[in-house]
Design an enzyme around this catalytic site. Structure first.
Site, PDB file in Angstrom:
ATOM      1  N   ASP A 124       1.564  20.599 -20.432  1.00 33.16           N
ATOM      2  CA  ASP A 124       0.820  19.366 -20.672  1.00 33.16           C
ATOM      3  C   ASP A 124       1.774  18.493 -21.489  1.00 33.16           C
ATOM      4  OD1 ASP A 124      -0.737  17.288 -21.557  1.00 33.16           O
ATOM      5  OD2 ASP A 124      -2.540  18.503 -21.802  1.00 33.16           O
ATOM      6  N   PHE A 184     -19.077  14.796 -25.689  1.00 32.69           N
ATOM      7  CA  PHE A 184     -18.669  13.949 -26.818  1.00 32.69           C
ATOM      8  C   PHE A 184     -18.517  12.487 -26.451  1.00 32.69           C
ATOM      9  CE2 PHE A 184     -14.217  13.514 -25.545  1.00 32.69           C
ATOM     10  CZ  PHE A 184     -14.063  14.597 -24.701  1.00 32.69           C
ATOM     11  N   TYR A 217       0.834  -1.202   0.000  1.00 34.96           N
ATOM     12  CA  TYR A 217       0.000   0.000   0.000  1.00 34.96           C
ATOM     13  C   TYR A 217       0.870   1.254   0.000  1.00 34.96           C
ATOM     14  CZ  TYR A 217      -3.743   3.255   0.869  1.00 34.96           C
ATOM     15  OH  TYR A 217      -4.628   4.289   0.732  1.00 34.96           O
ATOM     16  N   PHE A 267      -7.646  21.954 -24.280  1.00 31.57           N
ATOM     17  CA  PHE A 267      -7.912  20.527 -24.396  1.00 31.57           C
ATOM     18  C   PHE A 267      -9.114  20.227 -23.508  1.00 31.57           C
ATOM     19  CE2 PHE A 267      -7.602  16.041 -23.303  1.00 31.57           C
ATOM     20  CZ  PHE A 267      -7.663  15.525 -24.579  1.00 31.57           C
ATOM     21  N   THR A 268      -9.933  19.263 -23.945  1.00 33.25           N
ATOM     22  CA  THR A 268     -11.226  19.005 -23.282  1.00 33.25           C
ATOM     23  C   THR A 268     -11.116  18.877 -21.755  1.00 33.25           C
ATOM     24  OG1 THR A 268     -10.898  16.675 -23.816  1.00 33.25           O
ATOM     25  CG2 THR A 268     -12.287  17.950 -25.325  1.00 33.25           C
ATOM     26  N   LYS A 327      -0.246   8.013 -23.119  1.00 34.25           N
ATOM     27  CA  LYS A 327       0.160   8.519 -24.440  1.00 34.25           C
ATOM     28  C   LYS A 327       1.646   8.198 -24.647  1.00 34.25           C
ATOM     29  CE  LYS A 327      -4.002  10.509 -24.162  1.00 34.25           C
ATOM     30  NZ  LYS A 327      -4.244  11.846 -23.694  1.00 34.25           N
ATOM     31  N   ARG A 349     -13.619  15.585 -33.450  1.00 37.44           N
ATOM     32  CA  ARG A 349     -12.979  16.689 -32.738  1.00 37.44           C
ATOM     33  C   ARG A 349     -13.491  17.980 -33.378  1.00 37.44           C
ATOM     34  NH1 ARG A 349     -12.414  15.265 -28.050  1.00 37.44           N
ATOM     35  NH2 ARG A 349     -10.531  14.312 -27.268  1.00 37.44           N
TER      36      ARG A 349
HETATM   37  C1  LIG Z   1      -5.350  12.525 -23.113  1.00 36.01           C
HETATM   38  C2  LIG Z   1      -4.962  13.897 -22.787  1.00 36.01           C
HETATM   39  C3  LIG Z   1      -5.144  14.414 -21.503  1.00 36.01           C
HETATM   40  C4  LIG Z   1      -5.871  13.667 -20.398  1.00 36.01           C
HETATM   41  O1  LIG Z   1      -5.283  12.463 -20.078  1.00 36.01           O
HETATM   42  P1  LIG Z   1      -6.137  11.167 -19.682  1.00 36.01           P
HETATM   43  O2  LIG Z   1      -5.087  10.163 -19.328  1.00 36.01           O
HETATM   44  O3  LIG Z   1      -6.964  10.779 -20.860  1.00 36.01           O
HETATM   45  O4  LIG Z   1      -6.982  11.521 -18.516  1.00 36.01           O
HETATM   46  C5  LIG Z   1      -4.685  15.698 -21.267  1.00 36.01           C
HETATM   47  N1  LIG Z   1      -4.108  16.441 -22.225  1.00 36.01           N
HETATM   48  C6  LIG Z   1      -3.932  15.968 -23.479  1.00 36.01           C
HETATM   49  C7  LIG Z   1      -3.290  16.827 -24.516  1.00 36.01           C
HETATM   50  C8  LIG Z   1      -4.363  14.696 -23.800  1.00 36.01           C
HETATM   51  O5  LIG Z   1      -4.213  14.253 -25.048  1.00 36.01           O
END
Ligand SMILES: *Cc1c(COP(=O)(O)O)cnc(C)c1O
Length: 461
Positions: free
Chosen positions: A217, A451, A75, A127-128, A260, A384
């Site tokens: 980011d 979306f 943990y 970004f969303t 990513k 998008r």
């Molecule tokens: C995917 C993404 C996020 C958010 O990450 P998640 O792991 O999907 O929560 C933030 N910024 C960018 C540019 C992304 O492509």
């Protein structure tokens, strides 16, 4: 005749395979209707080539899988956390590392700690999830990306750059109300476009002058570095690793989706230099994610992320990764299919306005195009455009962005060149028959990030 050039090939060979299912047109029509014309609501078993997202869909290496067996599921104080911490410090250079379950977990905590109600956060395009967490913390996002980023036909080499005058005027107009500048590398919503080191250096200087921070980011910072290696004066021949370090060094911290660049199926983290901010986030992570030495991840997942970070920075890997995206893009370009240029790092973005000029943006042409592509071949893409842009939180009006795009996102190390060929051919077939594609109306609209879960039906024509 002697060969004067050679093709490149993927810097790996395949050890494990996962079968995919070919469907009939009838099966796809039924699946799409059941999914409300939203590719997010399709079952993956009904998808042939899945280009919905590059998020968490990477193929892990044998080393990562071996690392999974070394999961220390304690943990507290898991050995894997310390591997992750060391990997982040080495690759990106941030002093403190707080793990989270994925990128939006990192965005949530960082926004809560840094943003106060009434604050303004400038960024190189929204970004969303990033913007939503800024808004939920009481902030307002202000777009400060260069105008070329909003033009799918512009071939500007650094469409992720900030408009420095715009950024400065936002900073000047809101003294003391800008907790940080939100800098993305690459800019997802503009088509995976890079920010240059030179531009970020100016952003850093502006931040210093106005006594604010720069938060990166970093989800696709290695892909960003690859473009700089190809395009930015002075960066040619430098290792990806070195360029990534230089980008991060211009910022005070980062949020990362390990789904990513870092080649993992789940995970994320915050990297931050300021000890006071790190302490506050470390305390909040316990409330929302898990203890500060796992943040919602299993030990084995942290190990996979730590190894994936290393692999993501290898020049051979990143060249093949972006090279595959470029291969698909060049094919579509040769057929004069409207795509966002230059070709981005993680996917091809079809320009749905140019593709379907007969469908008004209020009938969601990008959503309709993604649906048509699925019907044609079982290739799954993502909208998008207006659906992703959602509504203004104050007025409730729909936001109609300039970019109305369909993203064909390429998972890392997953598909072959033949999959890219089939995808390109399907896009071509839909393009040939584009007059038959009808617009959509929304029949169900969720309150947040609509979306993901909205449902549609074709409009009567
Ligand atoms: C995917 C993404 C996020 C958010 O990450 P998640 O792991 O999907 O929560 C933030 N910024 C960018 C540019 C992304 O492509």
């Amino acid at each position: 005749m002697p060969l004067t050039r050679r093709s490149w090939a993927e810097p790996f060979k395949i050890k494990v395979v996962e079968p995919v299912r070919l469907t009939t047109a009838g099966q796809r029509a039924k699946a799409l209707t059941e999914a409300g014309y939203n590719t997010f609501l399709l079952r993956s078993r009904d998808v042939y080539i899945d280009l919905l997202t590059d998020s968490g869909t990477s193929a892990m290496s044998d080393r990562q899988w071996a690392g999974m067996m070394l999961g220390d599921e304690a943990y507290a104080g898991s050995e894997n956390y310390y591997h992750l911490e060391a990997a982040v410090q080495k690759a990106y250079g941030y002093r403190h590392v707080i793990p989270t379950h994925q990128g939006r977990g990192a965005e949530h905590l960082l926004s809560r700690v840094l943003i106060k109600p009434g604050d303004v956060i400038p960024g190189n395009m929204y970004f969303t999830t990033t913007r939503l967490h800024q808004e939920m913390a009481g902030g307002t996002f202000h777009d400060a990306v260069i105008a070329e980023a909003h033009d799918p036909a512009s071939t500007h080499p650094f469409k992720g750059n900030f408009d420095l005058e715009k950024l400065e005027s936002i900073l000047r107009d809101h003294p003391g109300r800008v907790p940080y500048i939100s800098a993305a590398a690459t800019v997802n919503m503009a088509g995976g476009q890079p920010i240059s080191l030179e531009n970020l250096t100016h952003v850093r200087a502006l931040a210093d002058r106005h006594k604010t921070r720069v938060i990166l980011d970093a989800t696709r910072v290695a892909e960003n570095a690859y473009f700089l290696q190809q395009r930015e004066p002075g960066q040619q021949g430098r290792p990806i690793r070195a360029i990534v370090r230089d980008l991060c060094a211009l910022t005070d911290g980062c949020t990362m989706s390990a789904k990513k660049d870092p080649l993992a199926n789940i995970g994320g983290f915050i990297g931050i230099n300021d000890s006071t901010v790190a302490d506050e986030i470390s305390n909040l992570v316990v409330v929302f994610e898990g203890l500060h030495t796992y943040g919602g991840m299993a030990g084995r997942d942290m190990e996979a992320v730590a190894i994936g970070i290393e692999e993501s920075l290898e020049d051979d890997h990143i060249r093949a990764r972006v090279g595959q995206v470029e291969y698909l893009g060049e094919k579509l370009r040769a057929w004069r299919i409207p795509i966002v240029l230059p070709i981005g790092g993680h996917g091809i973005y079809l320009d749905a306005r140019a593709f379907l000029p007969h469908i008004p943006q209020s009938q969601y042409p990008a959503q309709a195009l993604a649906a048509a592509l699925y019907l044609d071949s079982g290739v799954r893409a993502m909208e998008r455009g207006a659906v992703s842009a959602g509504r203004d939180p104050l007025t409730g009006a729909e936001r109609f962005p300039k970019l109305e795009l369909v993203r064909l996102t390429i998972p890392r190390r997953v598909y072959t060149q033949a999959h890219m060929d089939v995808t390109a051919e399907s896009v071509y077939c839909v393009y040939e028959e584009r007059d038959k594609v009808r617009g959509l109306q929304m029949t169900f609209e969720p309150r947040f990030l609509r979306f993901f879960q909205a449902r549609f039906t074709p409009v009567n024509s």
